[in-house]
Design an enzyme around this catalytic site. Structure first.
Site, PDB file in Angstrom:
ATOM      1  N   ALA A 248      76.102  96.963  71.518  1.00  0.00           N
ATOM      2  CA  ALA A 248      76.156  98.393  71.162  1.00  0.00           C
ATOM      3  C   ALA A 248      74.885  99.177  71.530  1.00  0.00           C
ATOM      4  CB  ALA A 248      76.490  98.611  69.695  1.00  0.00           C
ATOM      5  N   ALA A 249      73.973  98.551  72.262  1.00  0.00           N
ATOM      6  CA  ALA A 249      72.775  99.310  72.683  1.00  0.00           C
ATOM      7  C   ALA A 249      73.201 100.463  73.595  1.00  0.00           C
ATOM      8  CB  ALA A 249      71.799  98.392  73.400  1.00  0.00           C
ATOM      9  N   GLY A 250      74.111 100.164  74.535  1.00  0.00           N
ATOM     10  CA  GLY A 250      74.604 101.208  75.452  1.00  0.00           C
ATOM     11  C   GLY A 250      75.368 102.282  74.684  1.00  0.00           C
ATOM     12  N   ASP A 251      76.144 101.865  73.687  1.00  0.00           N
ATOM     13  CA  ASP A 251      76.914 102.834  72.887  1.00  0.00           C
ATOM     14  C   ASP A 251      75.972 103.728  72.093  1.00  0.00           C
ATOM     15  OD1 ASP A 251      79.197 101.557  73.787  1.00  0.00           O
ATOM     16  OD2 ASP A 251      79.299 100.221  72.055  1.00  0.00           O
TER      17      ASP A 251
HETATM   18  O1  RIB Z   1      79.801  97.852  73.258  1.00  0.00           O
HETATM   19  C1  RIB Z   1      79.946  96.965  72.203  1.00  0.00           C
HETATM   20  C2  RIB Z   1      81.372  96.936  71.755  1.00  0.00           C
HETATM   21  O2  RIB Z   1      82.182  96.434  72.787  1.00  0.00           O
HETATM   22  C3  RIB Z   1      81.650  96.053  70.574  1.00  0.00           C
HETATM   23  O3  RIB Z   1      81.484  96.700  69.344  1.00  0.00           O
HETATM   24  C4  RIB Z   1      83.064  95.560  70.831  1.00  0.00           C
HETATM   25  O4  RIB Z   1      83.984  95.985  69.887  1.00  0.00           O
HETATM   26  C5  RIB Z   1      83.418  96.034  72.237  1.00  0.00           C
HETATM   27  O5  RIB Z   1      84.214  97.152  72.219  1.00  0.00           O
END
Ligand code: RIB
Length: 308
Positions: A248-251
């Site tokens: 989730a760093a990119g998110d």
């Molecule tokens: O980018 C990380 C995410 O990728 C995770 O939370 C997982 O659910 C996938 O969607």
């Protein structure tokens, strides 16, 4: 402050911390286990929300314990996911994640209900897109749905930030409707059909701009990020931290970028803020538990400035 709408996936993440990834045919003993909320759409929506944006999140969940749990979690977090679609016949999305001792991950997603977020549903909630200022999208929902959202946004002069994760090729018609294309190295290479090692970071970004994106942001992990458009070419370094889990760093980076741009900050400020948010994220396990608040990021930035 302008309004952000995030349309994307929601998953339940089942995470195993391991010393090293298992090989084919091998059974290994893990170090620890964690179940948390995830999904690239949900992670980016929650990041934009925790980081001070005014956010609505639209997803598709099953009518199952994971779906109910997700909805009550978003309510508790104060994230407005009330317009999400709930389907009877399909389970909510899940992700199986391994995280090794270096903090690198390996993810398998079972999209389930995420694949049911249809263009038909988007047309029913078109008004929400028209009323938003910035639309944030990823690639964990059907491609056609992403295209329908972009079409509505384009027709109504709304800004679209597309994070092409997971990596896939995009058609020209879609790229031309994108204001801000956020990609990592693999994603850039997939779209441009060129290797960065071969043509370099600048040229691959030019290729994406030539395909029609108005602004391209290339994230380079520990090497920072670059933003490029016809008026700007700016590189922002990454912060050095101890990596526990890169999930989730990119998110977090995308959500933070959207939040900061929606507050009217310039590219330099927005990229520095997003890099700091992503740096904090990698110091903790899990996707959503590791997404910082705006206060965390401002404190981190202040501390880093004082230390320099
Ligand atoms: O980018 C990380 C995410 O990728 C995770 O939370 C997982 O659910 C996938 O969607």
């Amino acid at each position: 402050m302008s309004k952000i709408i995030v349309i994307g996936s929601s998953n339940t993440d089942l995470i195993a911390k391991v010393e090293t990834f298992p090989k084919a045919g091998e059974t290994i003993k893990g170090v620890s286990y964690l179940q948390t909320m995830g999904g690239k759409g949900a992670n980016q929506a929650l990041a934009a929300h925790r980081l001070g944006g005014e956010v609505k999140f639209i997803s598709c969940l099953g009518k199952d314990p994971n779906g109910l749990n997700a909805m009550s979690y978003y309510r508790k977090e104060g994230l407005d996911a009330s317009l999400s679609l709930v389907v009877e016949d399909t389970p909510s999305g899940v992700a199986l994640i391994w995280v090794d001792k270096k903090g690198e991950n390996s993810i398998v997603i079972i999209p389930g209900a995420n694949d049911k977020l249809s263009s038909d549903y988007i047309l029913q909630i078109e008004k929400e897109i028209v009323e938003a200022d910035l639309i944030l999208l990823q690639m964990e929902i059907p491609y056609d749905t992403v295209k329908t959202v972009c079409g509505i946004a384009y027709k109504n002069n709304k800004r679209v930030l597309l994070n092409v994760a997971p990596a896939r090729k995009l058609d020209r018609e879609l790229i031309k409707m994108i204001d801000i294309l956020v990609v990592n190295e693999t994603e850039a290479e997939t779209i441009a059909e060129e290797g960065i090692a071969h043509i370099g970071e600048e040229k691959i970004m030019d290729k994406l701009l030539n395909l029609g994106a108005k602004t391209v942001v290339l994230t380079l992990g520990k090497k920072g990020s670059i933003v490029k458009n016809d008026q700007l070419n700016l590189r922002v370094p990454a912060f050095t931290v101890e990596t526990v889990d890169t999930t989730a760093a990119g998110d977090t980076f995308c959500g933070a970028l959207a939040a900061e741009l929606s507050k009217g900050h310039n590219w330099n400020e927005a990229l520095e803020f997003a890099s700091a948010a992503a740096a904090i994220c990698v110091t903790k396990m899990g996707a959503q538990p590791s997404i910082p608040t705006e206060t965390d990021v401002r404190r981190f930035l202040k501390m880093k400035t004082t230390n320099h």
